[in-house]
Design a protein around this motif. Structure first.
Motif, PDB file in Angstrom:
ATOM      1  N   ASP A   1      14.062   0.807  -2.111  1.00 23.73           N
ATOM      2  CA  ASP A   1      13.531   1.412  -4.417  1.00 23.73           C
ATOM      3  C   ASP A   1      12.938   2.122  -4.452  1.00 23.73           C
ATOM      4  OD1 ASP A   1      13.043  -0.083  -6.392  1.00 23.73           O
ATOM      5  OD2 ASP A   1      11.856  -2.124  -5.526  1.00 23.73           O
ATOM      6  N   THR A   2      11.970   2.755  -5.001  1.00 23.57           N
ATOM      7  CA  THR A   2      11.440   3.667  -5.603  1.00 23.57           C
ATOM      8  C   THR A   2       9.609   3.510  -5.016  1.00 23.57           C
ATOM      9  OG1 THR A   2      10.467   2.913  -7.254  1.00 23.57           O
ATOM     10  CG2 THR A   2      12.479   4.183  -7.574  1.00 23.57           C
ATOM     11  N   LEU A   3       8.517   4.013  -4.316  1.00 18.84           N
ATOM     12  CA  LEU A   3       7.594   3.179  -4.142  1.00 18.84           C
ATOM     13  C   LEU A   3       6.478   2.725  -5.059  1.00 18.84           C
ATOM     14  CD1 LEU A   3       6.582   7.117  -2.119  1.00 18.84           C
ATOM     15  CD2 LEU A   3       7.787   4.752  -1.249  1.00 18.84           C
TER      16      LEU A   3
ATOM     17  N   ILE B   1       0.653  -1.586  -0.076  1.00 18.95           N
ATOM     18  CA  ILE B   1       0.353  -0.246  -0.257  1.00 18.95           C
ATOM     19  C   ILE B   1       0.709   1.472   0.126  1.00 18.95           C
ATOM     20  CG2 ILE B   1      -1.923  -0.928   1.298  1.00 18.95           C
ATOM     21  CD1 ILE B   1      -1.129   0.356   3.997  1.00 18.95           C
ATOM     22  N   VAL B   2       1.830   1.445  -0.128  1.00 21.19           N
ATOM     23  CA  VAL B   2       2.734   2.329   0.342  1.00 21.19           C
ATOM     24  C   VAL B   2       2.858   3.708  -0.676  1.00 21.19           C
ATOM     25  CG1 VAL B   2       5.210   1.250  -0.465  1.00 21.19           C
ATOM     26  CG2 VAL B   2       4.911   3.077   0.837  1.00 21.19           C
ATOM     27  N   LEU B   3       2.393   2.591  -1.822  1.00 25.39           N
ATOM     28  CA  LEU B   3       1.960   4.477  -3.162  1.00 25.39           C
ATOM     29  C   LEU B   3       0.900   4.536  -2.755  1.00 25.39           C
ATOM     30  CD1 LEU B   3       3.323   5.721  -5.178  1.00 25.39           C
ATOM     31  CD2 LEU B   3       1.911   3.804  -6.996  1.00 25.39           C
ATOM     32  N   ASP B   4      -0.266   3.885  -2.565  1.00 27.33           N
ATOM     33  CA  ASP B   4      -1.271   4.778  -1.969  1.00 27.33           C
ATOM     34  C   ASP B   4      -1.072   5.810  -1.307  1.00 27.33           C
ATOM     35  OD1 ASP B   4      -2.197   2.806  -4.389  1.00 27.33           O
ATOM     36  OD2 ASP B   4      -2.983   0.863  -3.054  1.00 27.33           O
TER      37      ASP B   4
ATOM     38  N   ARG C   1      10.945   6.304   3.365  1.00 24.71           N
ATOM     39  CA  ARG C   1      10.566   5.151   2.535  1.00 24.71           C
ATOM     40  C   ARG C   1      11.486   4.630   1.650  1.00 24.71           C
ATOM     41  NH1 ARG C   1       8.653   7.977   7.171  1.00 24.71           N
ATOM     42  NH2 ARG C   1       6.819   7.040   8.144  1.00 24.71           N
ATOM     43  N   GLU C   2      11.388   5.332   1.172  1.00 27.98           N
ATOM     44  CA  GLU C   2      12.604   4.381  -0.308  1.00 27.98           C
ATOM     45  C   GLU C   2      14.136   4.420   0.268  1.00 27.98           C
ATOM     46  OE1 GLU C   2      12.507   6.912  -4.026  1.00 27.98           O
ATOM     47  OE2 GLU C   2      10.832   6.682  -4.425  1.00 27.98           O
TER      48      GLU C   2
END
Ligand SMILES: N[C@@H](CCC(=O)N[C@@H](CS)C(=O)NCC(=O)O)C(=O)O
Length: 241
Positions: A143-145, A117-120, A137-138
């Protein structure tokens, strides 16, 4: 009783660790007021005389001039300061087992959900919070979200399988703690509520006993959890406008 809690751009409360404390307060029948904060506001929350002495995290409470940060510490404080209310963390072996359950919730539940859910989460945040969230968070994800969240449907089976201890426990009663909800329920609930508020992803199959349990938890305390609108409801509202 003042509870500091994180909000996203639509002012929804998504913090899994705060949901533990919200449920604990309701369990004890303690009234509380909420002060909404964003990630960028946390550094500015300073108790007078800096009585905590280290960086605050959310949740933090302020009560009667006393400041407490960290959900586990807060629930201990509530048990001690409101001794005539139902206790949530009993001392001795019970406390150690509950702590073990918290480790399980943090590793299996929180880590299993986070990547999915990290990108959301990021997209839902107030724009002022987005650069800090992406950067911090990255670093955690290496890594990228966008890459981290990609392929989440392929990870869904493994995540659902990891919930088997909850299904086994729920075969013995409506709640993880038995006939009545207790702190283990709130620890697990916080994780699912985080996903519900921040993401439209359907984490659980409808016929899963964990889903039935989650609905039961959402109904507790006059539907306190359910009153926090789900991300998917918000998206539906948008598409209907
Ligand atoms: N162990 C702490 C964890 C608290 C925590 O990590 N809270 C997050 C929000 S859910 C936070 O304050 N993050 C601040 C940040 O990432 O800068 C607890 O259970 O209270």
């Amino acid at each position: 009783m003042l509870l500091f809690d994180l909000v996203n751009a639509r002012k929804a409360h998504f913090s899994p660790n705060t949901w533990r404390v919200r449920m604990a307060l309701a369990h004890k029948g303690i009234d509380f007021t909420v002060q909404d904060v964003r990630f960028v506001d946390i550094a500015g929350i300073r108790p007078q005389g800096d009585s905590i002495g280290h960086k605050l995290t959310i949740p933090t409470i302020q009560n009667d001039g006393m400041w407490v940060t960290d959900s586990w510490e807060i629930v201990h404080y509530l048990d001690d300061a409101f001794a005539d209310t139902p206790r949530l963390i009993n001392t001795g072996a019970d406390e150690s087992v509950l702590r073990f359950f918290q480790y399980w919730a943090q590793t299996t539940l929180h880590s299993g959900i986070f990547r999915n859910i990290v990108l959301d989460l990021y997209l839902g945040l107030d724009p002022a919070d987005q650069p800090y969230f992406r950067d911090s968070r990255e670093k955690i994800l290496h890594d990228t979200l966008e890459n981290a969240q990609a392929g989440r449907q392929d990870r869904m089976d493994a995540f659902r399988k990891s919930l088997q201890p909850m299904r086994l426990a729920l075969a013995n009663g409506p709640f993880i703690c038995g006939n009545q909800p207790g702190y283990a329920d709130y620890l697990a609930f916080g994780a699912f509520q985080w996903a519900r508020v921040a993401s439209p992803l359907q984490l659980l199959a409808h016929d899963d006993v964990v889903s039935t349990w989650l609905n039961r938890c959402l109904d507790l305390y006059d539907g306190m959890g359910r009153r926090e609108s789900a991300a998917v409801d918000d998206l539906l509202d948008d598409s209907m406008r």
